[in-house]
Design a protein around this motif. Structure first.
Motif, PDB file in Angstrom:
ATOM      1  N   LEU A   1       0.804  -1.279   0.143  1.00  0.00           N
ATOM      2  CA  LEU A   1       0.068  -0.103   0.105  1.00  0.00           C
ATOM      3  C   LEU A   1       0.915   1.426  -0.069  1.00  0.00           C
ATOM      4  O   LEU A   1       0.435   2.264  -0.550  1.00  0.00           O
ATOM      5  CB  LEU A   1      -0.950  -0.074   1.151  1.00  0.00           C
ATOM      6  N   LEU A   2       2.132   0.934   0.520  1.00  0.00           N
ATOM      7  CA  LEU A   2       2.882   2.220   0.639  1.00  0.00           C
ATOM      8  C   LEU A   2       3.311   2.451  -0.698  1.00  0.00           C
ATOM      9  O   LEU A   2       3.450   3.629  -1.129  1.00  0.00           O
ATOM     10  CB  LEU A   2       3.947   2.132   1.600  1.00  0.00           C
ATOM     11  N   VAL A   3       3.876   1.662  -1.347  1.00  0.00           N
ATOM     12  CA  VAL A   3       4.271   1.740  -2.789  1.00  0.00           C
ATOM     13  C   VAL A   3       3.191   2.262  -3.676  1.00  0.00           C
ATOM     14  O   VAL A   3       3.210   3.001  -4.268  1.00  0.00           O
ATOM     15  CB  VAL A   3       4.840   0.496  -3.374  1.00  0.00           C
ATOM     16  N   PHE A   4       2.074   1.522  -3.604  1.00  0.00           N
ATOM     17  CA  PHE A   4       0.751   1.891  -4.635  1.00  0.00           C
ATOM     18  C   PHE A   4       0.422   3.354  -4.087  1.00  0.00           C
ATOM     19  O   PHE A   4       0.008   4.441  -5.003  1.00  0.00           O
ATOM     20  CB  PHE A   4      -0.254   0.948  -4.006  1.00  0.00           C
ATOM     21  N   GLY A   5       0.304   3.726  -2.888  1.00  0.00           N
ATOM     22  CA  GLY A   5      -0.227   4.869  -2.309  1.00  0.00           C
ATOM     23  C   GLY A   5       0.726   6.006  -2.781  1.00  0.00           C
ATOM     24  O   GLY A   5       0.379   7.205  -2.824  1.00  0.00           O
ATOM     25  N   LEU A   6       1.977   5.901  -2.372  1.00  0.00           N
ATOM     26  CA  LEU A   6       2.869   7.014  -2.861  1.00  0.00           C
ATOM     27  C   LEU A   6       3.154   7.351  -4.034  1.00  0.00           C
ATOM     28  O   LEU A   6       3.290   8.459  -4.570  1.00  0.00           O
ATOM     29  CB  LEU A   6       4.382   6.511  -2.113  1.00  0.00           C
ATOM     30  N   GLN A   7       2.903   6.242  -4.982  1.00  0.00           N
ATOM     31  CA  GLN A   7       2.908   6.293  -6.564  1.00  0.00           C
ATOM     32  C   GLN A   7       1.738   7.249  -6.839  1.00  0.00           C
ATOM     33  O   GLN A   7       1.997   8.331  -7.413  1.00  0.00           O
ATOM     34  CB  GLN A   7       2.742   5.100  -7.158  1.00  0.00           C
ATOM     35  N   TRP A   8       0.374   6.996  -6.285  1.00  0.00           N
ATOM     36  CA  TRP A   8      -0.803   8.069  -6.523  1.00  0.00           C
ATOM     37  C   TRP A   8      -0.493   9.350  -5.935  1.00  0.00           C
ATOM     38  O   TRP A   8      -0.607  10.399  -6.686  1.00  0.00           O
ATOM     39  CB  TRP A   8      -1.980   7.474  -5.891  1.00  0.00           C
TER      40      TRP A   8
END
Length: 254
Positions: free
Chosen positions: A75-82
């Motif tokens: 989620l960190l990877v996914f959220g930080l990308q967004w």
């Protein structure tokens, strides 16, 4: 996590994915062939159902601590990308996503592609375009539903939120027969990116064995805290961009 927080978070995240998938399907249907595009959508939904059938039970068997650590990191990877893209768009360093423009580009590409069918599919390009759009965005929806639902011990509620989001977006899109250009997608991505990042920090920390003061109430500090940091970066980047533009104008005048 309370039920309403789970529902709203999943609803917003899945709505963003649904808007992007809808744009692709509309381009395939309007620009090529609605029947073939519909077949592509059905094929993608079938593949996604099979994916859920395989991944769902597997996720449920992972110990909660390990699940939170892995999911939190993802989620960190996914959220930080967004969130990174949303900050760049808000600061003017990256163009805002325009569903109308994306639809126009997709429509032009669809009309320019060579015609031809395979088997029961009379337009293979429309089929594959719709399939890829729905399947790729659908995979992100599946990820969101399984991760949030498993961590909250309420996959059915997360699935319901996703279904509501998809139904609302699909209904609105096909009612107007065009992309949902008026949906504040960039703002939604900023909000969802903030929430995904906050949950990623929260769950990965708990998965590593630490405990947050106040348990779930810590999210009431994490979410606005991350949002303020992101908004701070937007302001700094805007200021830097204005200085760069001023320097360029001064150099051009000289």
């Amino acid at each position: 996590m309370s039920a309403w927080v789970l529902f709203v978070t999943v609803l917003l995240a899945c709505a963003v994915e649904a808007v992007e998938a809808l744009t692709v399907v509309l381009a395939a249907g309007v620009g090529r062939d609605w029947r073939s595009a519909g077949q592509g959508v059905l094929a993608a939904l079938t593949a996604l159902t099979a994916t859920v059938a395989v991944l769902g039970p597997a996720v449920g068997r992972i110990p909660l601590g390990g699940l939170r650590l892995v999911v939190g990191a993802l989620l960190l990877v996914f959220g930080l990308q967004w969130l990174r893209k949303a900050v760049l768009r808000a600061s003017g360093l990256k163009a805002l996503r325009d569903e109308e423009a994306a639809y126009t580009r997709g429509l032009a590409s669809a009309r320019a592609a060579a015609a031809g069918g395979r088997g029961v599919v009379r337009d293979w390009y429309a089929f594959t375009l719709a399939f890829k759009g729905v399947f790729l965005e659908g995979l992100e929806v599946v990820f969101i539903v399984l991760t949030f639902g498993a961590n909250a011990h309420d996959v059915p509620l997360a699935a319901l939120a996703a279904a509501v989001a998809v139904a609302l977006v699909a209904g609105a899109g096909f009612a107007v027969r065009g992309p949902l250009a008026r949906v504040p997608e960039n703002t939604m991505k900023f909000v969802v990116g903030t929430m995904l990042t906050a949950f990623g920090v929260f769950w990965s920390t708990e998965g590593a064995g630490a405990h947050w003061p106040g348990s779930d109430a810590a999210l009431l500090v994490l979410v606005p805290g991350i949002a303020l940091v992101a908004l701070g970066y937007v302001r700094l980047l805007r200021r830097a961009e204005r200085k760069t533009e001023k320097s360029e104008r001064t150099g051009a005048t000289a």
